[in-house]
Design an enzyme around this catalytic site. Structure first.
Site, PDB file in Angstrom:
ATOM      1  N   ARG A   1      11.324  -7.259   5.537  1.00  0.00           N
ATOM      2  CA  ARG A   1      11.511  -5.921   4.959  1.00  0.00           C
ATOM      3  C   ARG A   1      12.265  -4.986   5.923  1.00  0.00           C
ATOM      4  NH1 ARG A   1       5.457  -3.089   5.292  1.00  0.00           N
ATOM      5  NH2 ARG A   1       5.439  -2.826   7.532  1.00  0.00           N
TER       6      ARG A   1
ATOM      7  N   ARG B   1      11.061  -1.975  11.293  1.00  0.00           N
ATOM      8  CA  ARG B   1      10.028  -1.236  12.018  1.00  0.00           C
ATOM      9  C   ARG B   1       9.740  -1.930  13.340  1.00  0.00           C
ATOM     10  NH1 ARG B   1       4.594   0.308   8.664  1.00  0.00           N
ATOM     11  NH2 ARG B   1       3.582  -0.753  10.392  1.00  0.00           N
TER      12      ARG B   1
ATOM     13  N   ARG C   1      -1.292  -8.170  13.891  1.00  0.00           N
ATOM     14  CA  ARG C   1      -1.783  -7.266  12.843  1.00  0.00           C
ATOM     15  C   ARG C   1      -2.528  -8.048  11.758  1.00  0.00           C
ATOM     16  NH1 ARG C   1       3.779  -5.209  11.705  1.00  0.00           N
ATOM     17  NH2 ARG C   1       3.008  -4.009   9.934  1.00  0.00           N
TER      18      ARG C   1
ATOM     19  N   ARG D   1     -10.140   0.431   8.915  1.00  0.00           N
ATOM     20  CA  ARG D   1      -9.594  -0.846   9.353  1.00  0.00           C
ATOM     21  C   ARG D   1     -10.654  -1.696  10.053  1.00  0.00           C
ATOM     22  NH1 ARG D   1      -3.942   0.248   8.461  1.00  0.00           N
ATOM     23  NH2 ARG D   1      -2.801  -1.200   9.707  1.00  0.00           N
TER      24      ARG D   1
ATOM     25  N   LYS E   1       0.833  -1.215   0.000  1.00  0.00           N
ATOM     26  CA  LYS E   1       0.000   0.000   0.000  1.00  0.00           C
ATOM     27  C   LYS E   1       0.866   1.263   0.000  1.00  0.00           C
ATOM     28  CE  LYS E   1      -2.614  -0.710   3.660  1.00  0.00           C
ATOM     29  NZ  LYS E   1      -2.048  -1.982   4.118  1.00  0.00           N
TER      30      LYS E   1
HETATM   31  P1  AMP Z   1       0.366   0.470   9.155  1.00  0.00           P
HETATM   32  O1  AMP Z   1       1.509   1.419   8.965  1.00  0.00           O
HETATM   33  O2  AMP Z   1      -0.774   0.732   8.223  1.00  0.00           O
HETATM   34  O3  AMP Z   1       0.800  -0.977   9.145  1.00  0.00           O
HETATM   35  O4  AMP Z   1      -0.216   0.757  10.615  1.00  0.00           O
HETATM   36  C1  AMP Z   1       0.605   0.617  11.754  1.00  0.00           C
HETATM   37  C2  AMP Z   1      -0.238   0.570  12.999  1.00  0.00           C
HETATM   38  O5  AMP Z   1      -0.952   1.810  13.169  1.00  0.00           O
HETATM   39  C3  AMP Z   1      -1.327  -0.494  13.021  1.00  0.00           C
HETATM   40  O6  AMP Z   1      -0.833  -1.761  13.400  1.00  0.00           O
HETATM   41  C4  AMP Z   1      -2.282   0.093  14.059  1.00  0.00           C
HETATM   42  O7  AMP Z   1      -1.775  -0.059  15.373  1.00  0.00           O
HETATM   43  C5  AMP Z   1      -2.239   1.569  13.726  1.00  0.00           C
HETATM   44  N1  AMP Z   1      -3.254   1.915  12.701  1.00  0.00           N
HETATM   45  C6  AMP Z   1      -3.028   2.218  11.388  1.00  0.00           C
HETATM   46  N2  AMP Z   1      -4.170   2.502  10.742  1.00  0.00           N
HETATM   47  C7  AMP Z   1      -5.158   2.398  11.675  1.00  0.00           C
HETATM   48  C8  AMP Z   1      -6.572   2.581  11.628  1.00  0.00           C
HETATM   49  N3  AMP Z   1      -7.207   2.927  10.501  1.00  0.00           N
HETATM   50  N4  AMP Z   1      -7.275   2.385  12.776  1.00  0.00           N
HETATM   51  C9  AMP Z   1      -6.660   2.046  13.925  1.00  0.00           C
HETATM   52  N5  AMP Z   1      -5.328   1.854  14.035  1.00  0.00           N
HETATM   53  C10 AMP Z   1      -4.581   2.023  12.918  1.00  0.00           C
END
Ligand code: AMP
Length: 215
Positions: free
Chosen positions: A126, A161, A172, A88, A13
């Protein structure tokens, strides 16, 4: 028209979203990035958000929606958005749709489709640039970021990360299965599906072929 980009963690993404945003002149709203930025602040809320992200759970809806509202309120007139990482869960889909409707914004949903096996493989191997956040797959053997920023090589350190550890990754992916898939169901009519299994160049090509038809 806005795009709502769906995909399991590791689907690309961030990378493909960036290419799409550049080609079609969209402003990216990266939910995870916005929450990571918030988590670096010095406040009770920031510390709470940081601890939630680190274990891989979802941040409460009101916190996320406040950030989106704030982002929308500062957006220059006529700017189209690429939403990455939102919604989400079903509750969030409902809040986001209500907000978009209130703001008179039209959207299409796009799915970058990968298997859970591919997601696991990509997430466990990654690395990410500490400075510009460019993502590097396992087969990149360099130690420094090679991205070009304003004509100069970034040279940032490549790190893992903090939530790309096996436990948080499984949490996740479970959150995706249990909460995001039902939310995605609400967008299935008219959803543009792109096979995200191939390499970046190939997926980018597939995405552009599909999006050229609507943007
Ligand atoms: P990502 O970078 O998209 O993998 O998001 C990293 C982390 O941010 C996720 O594992 C969640 O803890 C939080 N997060 C990201 N997007 C959302 C969302 N739309 N709603 C709630 N938590 C989110």
């Amino acid at each position: 028209m806005d795009l709502i980009l769906f995909g399991m963690q590791g689907a690309g993404k961030g990378t493909i979203g960036k290419a799409i945003a550049e080609k079609y002149n969209l402003q990216i709203f990266e939910t995870g990035g916005a929450l990571r930025a918030l988590s670096q602040e010095d406040s009770e809320l920031a510390r709470k958000v940081k601890s939630i992200i680190e274990v891989g759970h979802l941040v409460p809806n009101d916190v996320v929606m406040e950030i989106v509202e704030n982002f929308l309120s500062k957006l220059p007139q006529g700017t189209n958005i690429l939403f990455d990482g939102i919604p989400r869960k079903v509750e969030q889909a409902e809040s986001l749709n209500a907000l978009l409707k209130k703001n008179g914004r039209a959207y299409r949903a796009v799915l970058l489709d990968i298997s859970e096996e591919t997601a696991l493989k990509r997430l466990t191997t990654r690395r990410i640039c500490k400075v510009c956040k460019t993502i590097y797959p396992a087969d990149f053997t360099g130690e420094k970021c090679t991205a070009l920023i304003n004509g100069a090589t970034c040279n940032g350190e490549l790190i893992t990360r903090s939530d790309d550890n096996p436990e948080a990754i499984l949490t996740r992916l479970k959150a995706f299965r249990d909460e995001t898939l039902p939310a995605m169901e609400l967008y299935k009519d008219g959803m543009i599906k792109i096979n995200g299994e191939a390499n970046i160049e190939e997926v980018e090509k597939l995405a552009f072929e599909e999006l050229d038809k609507i943007l």
